[in-house]
Structures are given as C-alpha cells and as structure tokens.
Design an enzyme around this catalytic site. Structure first.
Site, PDB file in Angstrom:
ATOM      1  N   HIS A 123       5.396  56.128  28.728  1.00 39.38           N
ATOM      2  CA  HIS A 123       4.300  56.489  29.620  1.00 39.38           C
ATOM      3  C   HIS A 123       3.303  57.294  28.794  1.00 39.38           C
ATOM      4  O   HIS A 123       3.683  58.303  28.181  1.00 39.38           O
ATOM      5  CB  HIS A 123       4.789  57.396  30.750  1.00 39.38           C
ATOM      6  N   HIS A 149       9.922  51.724  27.635  1.00 43.58           N
ATOM      7  CA  HIS A 149       8.480  51.894  27.815  1.00 43.58           C
ATOM      8  C   HIS A 149       8.105  53.352  27.631  1.00 43.58           C
ATOM      9  O   HIS A 149       8.818  54.251  28.068  1.00 43.58           O
ATOM     10  CB  HIS A 149       8.021  51.412  29.201  1.00 43.58           C
ATOM     11  N   HIS A 152      13.550  48.343  30.680  1.00 44.26           N
ATOM     12  CA  HIS A 152      12.916  47.747  29.504  1.00 44.26           C
ATOM     13  C   HIS A 152      12.132  48.903  28.891  1.00 44.26           C
ATOM     14  O   HIS A 152      11.256  49.476  29.561  1.00 44.26           O
ATOM     15  CB  HIS A 152      12.001  46.585  29.926  1.00 44.26           C
ATOM     16  N   CYS A 183       9.650  42.111  31.033  1.00 44.16           N
ATOM     17  CA  CYS A 183       9.695  40.818  30.324  1.00 44.16           C
ATOM     18  C   CYS A 183       8.820  39.799  31.046  1.00 44.16           C
ATOM     19  O   CYS A 183       8.140  38.982  30.404  1.00 44.16           O
ATOM     20  CB  CYS A 183      11.130  40.301  30.234  1.00 44.16           C
TER      21      CYS A 183
END
Ligand code: 5GP
Ligand code: ZN
Length: 117
Positions: free
Chosen positions: A104, A102, A100, A9
């Site tokens: 890869h 994500h 958070h 964030c």
C-alpha cells in the site's frame, strides 16, 4: 504461477478492471478501490506470491522491483518531497485480506506515527 481464484492475479490478467497508474514488465500499480488516503495505490508483483515474506524469499530481485515501482509511483503522485507510507500487511491477523503480495502506498495527508490503528 497465476492463481485463478486470486483477485490480484485476475487484475493482472485483465479479467477485473483497475485504474492502473504504472506498469512494468514484472509489476503493476493501481488505485485501491476503497482509498484510505488522498493517494492510495497498490503495487504488486505480476507473479503470484501470498505475501511479501514469500516474495522476498523466492525472488529478492522481484521484491526490489516492487520497491522501485513504489518509488516511481510516489514520485509520479507528487509524494517524494512530502513523504509517504508503505505498508505490506502480512497475515489475516493484521488485516491482510488479499493473499497476493502488495504494497500500500499512502500519502497526501498528514499522518502521525501510530502504526497500530
Ligand atoms: P489488504 O487488506 O489485503 O492489505 O489490502 C487489500 C486491499 O485491496 C484493500 O485496501 C482493498 O480496498 C483493496 N481491494 C479489494 N478489492 C479490490 C478491487 O477489486 N480492486 C482494487 N483496486 N482494490 C481492491
Ligand atoms: Zn495472485
């Protein structure tokens, strides 16, 4: 909702620098600070969700936008012809360290099929 103590964030807010490779209205893609492959990009929703399961449950359209950005990054990095790996670590027991959501995006090197390493 932005989480003030969340690293990603804070990257979205511009409080922590990152090497951004792509940005849309709802997603951000930036290079991993400790790359595990010649191409290692993280793709996140700008909105905070703890992991991909929470993201998909709360906002499937946004999850789809994350995947669209994954595809755009892979193409821009020249990986769409050769192939690449997309990983969403989900839970501390499999190595998730930033809570958070994500993806890869990993590529640019030969990989075998061993996904448990
Ligand atoms: P996870 O282990 O949660 O699936 O992945 C978190 C990733 O974030 C790791 O690959 C780690 O190298 C990366 N990372 C941690 N801190 C930073 C940072 O400050 N900037 C960037 N660009 N990547 C980070
Ligand atoms: Zn966050």
């Amino acid at each position: 909702m932005t989480q003030p103590d969340c690293l990603f964030c804070r990257i979205v807010a511009g409080e922590i620098p990152a090497t951004v490779v792509r940005e849309t209205e709802t997603t951000l893609a930036f290079r991993d600070i400790a790359p595990k492959a010649p191409v290692h990009v993280l793709v996140i929703p700008k909105e905070h969700y703890a992991d991909v399961v929470a993201l998909g449950a709360a906002d499937p359209a946004l999850a789809g936008q994350v995947l669209n950005t994954v595809a755009d990054v892979a193409a821009a990095e020249g990986l769409d012809g050769t192939g690449f790996r997309v990983i969403f670590n989900t839970g501390a027991s499999v190595g998730q360290t930033v809570f958070h959501a994500h993806a890869h995006v990993l590529g640019g090197v030969e990989m075998d099929g061993d996904l448990t390493g």
